[in-house]
Design a protein around this motif. Structure first.
Motif, short mmCIF file in Angstrom:
data_model
loop_
_atom_site.label_atom_id
_atom_site.label_comp_id
_atom_site.label_asym_id
_atom_site.label_seq_id
_atom_site.Cartn_x
_atom_site.Cartn_y
_atom_site.Cartn_z
N VAL A 56 0.84 -1.20 0.00
CA VAL A 56 0.00 0.00 0.00
C VAL A 56 0.87 1.25 0.00
CG1 VAL A 56 -1.56 1.38 1.45
CG2 VAL A 56 -2.07 -1.03 1.00
N ALA A 57 1.89 1.28 0.84
CA ALA A 57 2.77 2.44 0.90
C ALA A 57 3.48 2.67 -0.43
CB ALA A 57 3.79 2.26 2.03
N LEU A 58 3.92 1.60 -1.06
CA LEU A 58 4.59 1.74 -2.36
C LEU A 58 3.64 2.34 -3.40
CD1 LEU A 58 6.52 -1.65 -2.41
CD2 LEU A 58 7.57 0.62 -2.53
N HIS A 59 2.39 1.92 -3.37
CA HIS A 59 1.43 2.45 -4.34
C HIS A 59 1.02 3.88 -4.01
CE1 HIS A 59 0.34 -0.82 -7.18
NE2 HIS A 59 0.99 -1.54 -6.29
N ARG A 60 1.10 4.28 -2.75
CA ARG A 60 0.83 5.67 -2.40
C ARG A 60 1.93 6.59 -2.94
NH1 ARG A 60 -3.67 7.99 -0.32
NH2 ARG A 60 -2.51 9.25 1.19
N VAL A 61 3.15 6.09 -3.02
CA VAL A 61 4.30 6.93 -3.32
C VAL A 61 4.71 6.85 -4.79
CG1 VAL A 61 6.75 7.31 -2.81
CG2 VAL A 61 5.14 6.80 -0.95
N LEU A 62 4.72 5.64 -5.34
CA LEU A 62 5.25 5.44 -6.69
C LEU A 62 4.18 5.63 -7.76
CD1 LEU A 62 7.48 2.31 -6.04
CD2 LEU A 62 8.17 4.71 -6.05
N ASP A 63 4.64 5.79 -8.99
CA ASP A 63 3.75 5.94 -10.14
C ASP A 63 4.00 4.78 -11.10
OD1 ASP A 63 2.65 8.43 -9.31
OD2 ASP A 63 4.46 9.45 -10.01
N PHE A 64 3.02 3.89 -11.18
CA PHE A 64 3.15 2.74 -12.07
C PHE A 64 2.41 3.01 -13.37
CE2 PHE A 64 3.33 0.96 -7.72
CZ PHE A 64 4.62 0.47 -7.76
N PRO A 65 2.96 2.61 -14.51
CA PRO A 65 4.13 1.74 -14.67
C PRO A 65 5.46 2.46 -14.88
CG PRO A 65 2.98 1.89 -16.74
CD PRO A 65 2.21 2.73 -15.78
N GLN A 66 5.48 3.80 -14.73
CA GLN A 66 6.77 4.49 -14.90
C GLN A 66 7.79 3.98 -13.91
OE1 GLN A 66 7.36 8.93 -15.64
NE2 GLN A 66 7.96 8.80 -13.48
N ASP A 67 7.40 3.92 -12.62
CA ASP A 67 8.23 3.23 -11.65
C ASP A 67 8.02 1.73 -11.83
OD1 ASP A 67 9.29 5.53 -10.19
OD2 ASP A 67 7.22 5.85 -9.53
N LYS A 68 9.00 0.95 -11.43
CA LYS A 68 8.93 -0.49 -11.62
C LYS A 68 9.00 -1.20 -10.26
CE LYS A 68 9.11 0.10 -16.09
NZ LYS A 68 7.89 -0.06 -16.91
N LEU A 69 8.12 -2.18 -10.08
CA LEU A 69 8.10 -2.96 -8.84
C LEU A 69 8.28 -4.42 -9.17
CD1 LEU A 69 7.63 -3.22 -5.79
CD2 LEU A 69 5.16 -3.28 -6.24
N LEU A 70 9.28 -5.04 -8.54
CA LEU A 70 9.56 -6.46 -8.74
C LEU A 70 9.48 -7.18 -7.40
CD1 LEU A 70 11.74 -4.74 -10.74
CD2 LEU A 70 11.98 -7.05 -11.61
N PHE A 71 9.11 -8.45 -7.47
CA PHE A 71 8.96 -9.27 -6.27
C PHE A 71 9.86 -10.49 -6.36
CE2 PHE A 71 4.96 -7.05 -6.82
CZ PHE A 71 4.58 -6.68 -5.54
N ASP A 72 10.44 -10.85 -5.25
CA ASP A 72 11.18 -12.11 -5.12
C ASP A 72 10.55 -12.85 -3.94
OD1 ASP A 72 13.24 -14.06 -4.47
OD2 ASP A 72 14.61 -12.87 -5.66
N VAL A 73 9.84 -13.90 -4.15
CA VAL A 73 9.78 -14.80 -5.28
C VAL A 73 8.75 -14.33 -6.31
CG1 VAL A 73 9.13 -17.20 -5.85
CG2 VAL A 73 10.47 -16.70 -3.80
N GLY A 74 7.73 -13.66 -5.90
CA GLY A 74 6.68 -13.25 -6.80
C GLY A 74 5.30 -13.60 -6.29
N HIS A 75 5.22 -14.59 -5.42
CA HIS A 75 3.90 -15.03 -4.96
C HIS A 75 3.27 -14.06 -3.95
CE1 HIS A 75 6.71 -17.48 -2.21
NE2 HIS A 75 6.30 -16.45 -1.53
N GLN A 76 3.99 -13.00 -3.53
CA GLN A 76 3.45 -12.03 -2.59
C GLN A 76 2.92 -10.78 -3.28
OE1 GLN A 76 6.54 -12.50 -3.47
NE2 GLN A 76 8.01 -11.43 -2.18
N CYS A 77 2.48 -10.94 -4.53
CA CYS A 77 2.07 -9.79 -5.35
C CYS A 77 0.57 -9.54 -5.32
CB CYS A 77 2.53 -9.98 -6.79
SG CYS A 77 1.69 -11.35 -7.64
N TYR A 78 -0.20 -10.22 -4.48
CA TYR A 78 -1.66 -10.12 -4.55
C TYR A 78 -2.16 -8.71 -4.26
CZ TYR A 78 -1.89 -15.30 -4.54
OH TYR A 78 -1.75 -16.63 -4.84
N THR A 79 -1.61 -8.05 -3.23
CA THR A 79 -2.05 -6.68 -2.93
C THR A 79 -1.73 -5.76 -4.09
OG1 THR A 79 -1.75 -7.02 -0.55
CG2 THR A 79 -1.81 -4.75 -1.32
#
Length: 625
Positions: A56-79
């Motif tokens: 939530v904090a990342l989405h409040r601050v960043l602008d997607f898709p100009q900013d890029k968000l990656l997940f390791d492993v990836g399965h925690q991307c539901y929010t």
């Protein structure tokens, strides 16, 4: 159940329309939505519950898709998916034609990169951040890396290559380490100071000014930096990250959405170095059983929230638990036997071996490469290591299989779990390559079709076989049709042969279910066929070509890739022995792997009984024409 705040977010960026005061309530709505939704569809639960506030904090601050968000492993991307307009898709999460349980650029341009294996996302993020620099593109690249991924060496290879990428933010999602109260308060205080833009500006200005002082300037900068590092060493014990080129910040509370937003807002500005943000979260937060046993609620099937069990434990009735119990029994009589896994103690069933033989059980973390070479070291000293890893993750250790085990023909048994088609997780988790890459380096392969065969051949491979060898088995339990098959101890079996049959249906492992069903379908069309089940896949069992050359048409079906698979090898062997019949091959086309259940995957890949039957009938019609 209504979600008044969450339902106001239907596209990327709309979260910014809500007041900051609503963020704690929004996080609670998201958490309740995930618990309800995932309990109905299945999916990764505890990992997603732990990163709600952070996302939530990342989405409040960043602008997607100009900013890029990656997940390791990836399965925690539901929010992240919920906040980028995919809420309605959760009704079909991980189902055919539904949304993926992992990041998917095909779904949204807010998903920067596909991710399903651990320890890899940092390297990807560094590449994207470097590309932004080369192309003079604005925006930050943020990668969330769980503490478990830091057991994998690729993370450190990436950290060694950050090289002043000040558009990169690495977030350590630490869901195991606790913060003592005193240190935590001091860390929070210093974090507020050090993340303020004024701090970065003053620091850069001060160092530039000092460097201009003749002779003594560089020395003063080194003294200043050395003193700062000593203070941090005492408070954070974190200088490793700084010495690798990061600006280290933290640890901070990963469930304080206000603090996270404040910190990330400050980091959004110009930084003098790549940032390493240490965030402490609680895996499974919001669901008490998941908080108490996060590993057991890592990945779940649909569950009854009123009668929760331990879904991540290998169920008592599964190939994994059968393997684990059988290996534990063998360990009673063989003191040299060791069990090794890579962060999958429960999933592989090795928890049973650990309970009985704790001194000979080794969980090396998310480090498959190390697991294989570690096993090679054990084997070189006369021990009998068994390496149990999911098929999809064995891919990461192919070089070690070739170089560290196979060249010296060391006594290592590879137990390949989740072999073949795997439901739900999609392209990143299919176990479809192991047969090709193990056979291509001349490692014997066995594929039991039921529990009795698994126990029999595991015992053989531990007690009698030598050198590198592999046993593979499917996810979940044995099919009733396969459970009914006797364990003959033969390396291949002709199942209930029919007099006069001119068609042979050949397969192995879980796919044997489909050739048995196809035989019945063909009988309804007046075509008699025999089923031939291989248990030893490579090298092809002695005598199998002699058996098969008496048939006019052979159909081979396998739930692995066509190129390099057993079907291609059998077809060539039949040609070499002079057989001139028709050979039909059904195998996996890896160019369009879906996330779906196994019957749907088989149908899509034409590996279901109906497709096999149709192919035989068409081939026979062409012969008669």
């Amino acid at each position: 159940m209504s979600y008044p705040l969450l339902e106001r977010i239907n596209a990327p960026g709309e979260i910014k329309n809500l007041p900051a005061s609503d963020m704690p309530a929004l996080c609670e709505e998201i958490r309740q939505f995930l618990i309800k939704s995932v309990s109905e569809t299945g999916g990764h639960l505890s990992s997603n519950l732990g990163v709600v506030e952070l996302t939530v904090a990342l989405h409040r601050v960043l602008d997607f898709p100009q900013d890029k968000l990656l997940f390791d492993v990836g399965h925690q991307c539901y929010t992240h998916k919920l906040l980028t307009g995919r809420r309605e898709g959760f009704a079909q999460l991980r189902r055919k034609n539904g949304i993926s349980g992992f990041p998917s650029p095909r779904e949204s341009d807010c998903d920067a990169f596909i991710a399903g294996h651990g320890s890899a996302a940092l390297s990807t993020a560094i590449g994207i951040a470097r590309a932004k620099k080369l192309k003079n593109e604005p925006g930050k690249v943020v990668v969330i890396v769980g503490d478990g991924a830091f057991t994998g060496g690729m993370v450190y290879e990436g950290m060694n290559n950050v090289s002043k990428l000040n558009n990169l933010i690495v977030i350590l999602n630490d869901n195991k380490m606790s913060i003592s109260k005193n240190v935590g308060q001091m860390a929070n205080y210093l974090t507020k100071l050090r993340t303020d833009p004024k701090y970065s500006h003053v620091k850069a200005h001060m160092e530039t000014t000092l460097e201009r002082i003749p002779v003594a300037g560089d020395a003063l900068v080194r003294v200043l930096q050395g003193g700062k590092q000593l203070i941090r060493r005492g408070i954070y014990k974190s200088t490793m990250f700084e010495e690798m080129g990061f600006q280290y910040i933290g640890p901070i509370d990963g469930h304080d959405v206000g603090m996270l937003t404040h910190t990330l807002t400050n980091l959004r500005g110009e930084q003098y170095a790549p940032v390493f943000l240490h965030v402490v979260t609680k895996k499974g937060r919001g669901l008490k059983p998941a908080e108490e046993n996060p590993g057991e609620f890592h990945a779940v099937s649909s569950i009854d929230l009123n009668h929760l069990t331990d879904p991540e434990l290998s169920p008592k009735d599964s190939f994994s638990s059968t393997f684990g119990c059988a290996l534990a029994d063998l360990g009673d009589d063989e003191p040299r036997l060791c069990g090794i896994t890579a962060a999958m103690k429960y999933g592989t069933g090795l928890n049973f071996f650990k309970h009985r033989h704790p001194g000979r059980f080794f969980d090396v973390g998310m480090a498959e490469e190390h697991a294989v070479t570690f096993a090679a070291g054990l084997a070189s000293q006369g021990l009998l290591p068994v390496v149990a890893i999911y098929s999809t993750f064995f891919q990461r250790a192919y070089d070690q299989i070739i170089h560290d085990v196979n060249l010296m023909q060391l006594d290592v048994l590879f137990a390949v779990d989740r072999a073949g088609l795997v439901p739900g997780d999609g392209a990143t988790h299919q176990g479809i390559y192991d047969v090709a890459f193990f056979s291509n380096v001349n490692i014997p392969i066995f594929a039991p079709a039921n529990y009795a065969e698994l126990r029999y051949w595991l015992t053989y491979l531990v007690r009698e076989a030598h050198g590198p060898r592999m046993i593979r088995y499917a996810r979940g339990g044995e099919n009733p049709a396969l459970a009914a098959l006797p364990c003959t101890g033969a390396r291949y079996d002709v199942l209930d042969p029919v007099d006069g049959a001119r068609v042979a249906l050949v397969s192995y492992g879980a796919e044997t279910e489909e050739i048995i069903a196809a035989k019945d379908l063909l009988a309804q069309h007046g075509v008699q066929a025999d089923c031939v089940k291989l248990t030893q896949l490579y090298p092809l069992p002695d005598g199998v070509c002699d058996t098969l050359k008496h048939y006019d048409t052979i159909l081979f079906a396998e739930d692995t890739v066509r190129t390099g698979g057993i079907g291609e090898q059998l077809g060539f062997a039949m040609q070499q022995c002079g057989w001139q019949g028709e050979f039909l091959l059904h195998a996996v086309d890896n160019s369009h792997l879906l996330h779906a259940n196994v019957p749907e995957l088989r149908k899509d890949q034409q590996l279901d009984a109906a497709a096999l039957c149709t192919d035989i009938l068409n081939a026979l019609k062409e012969k008669q024409a």
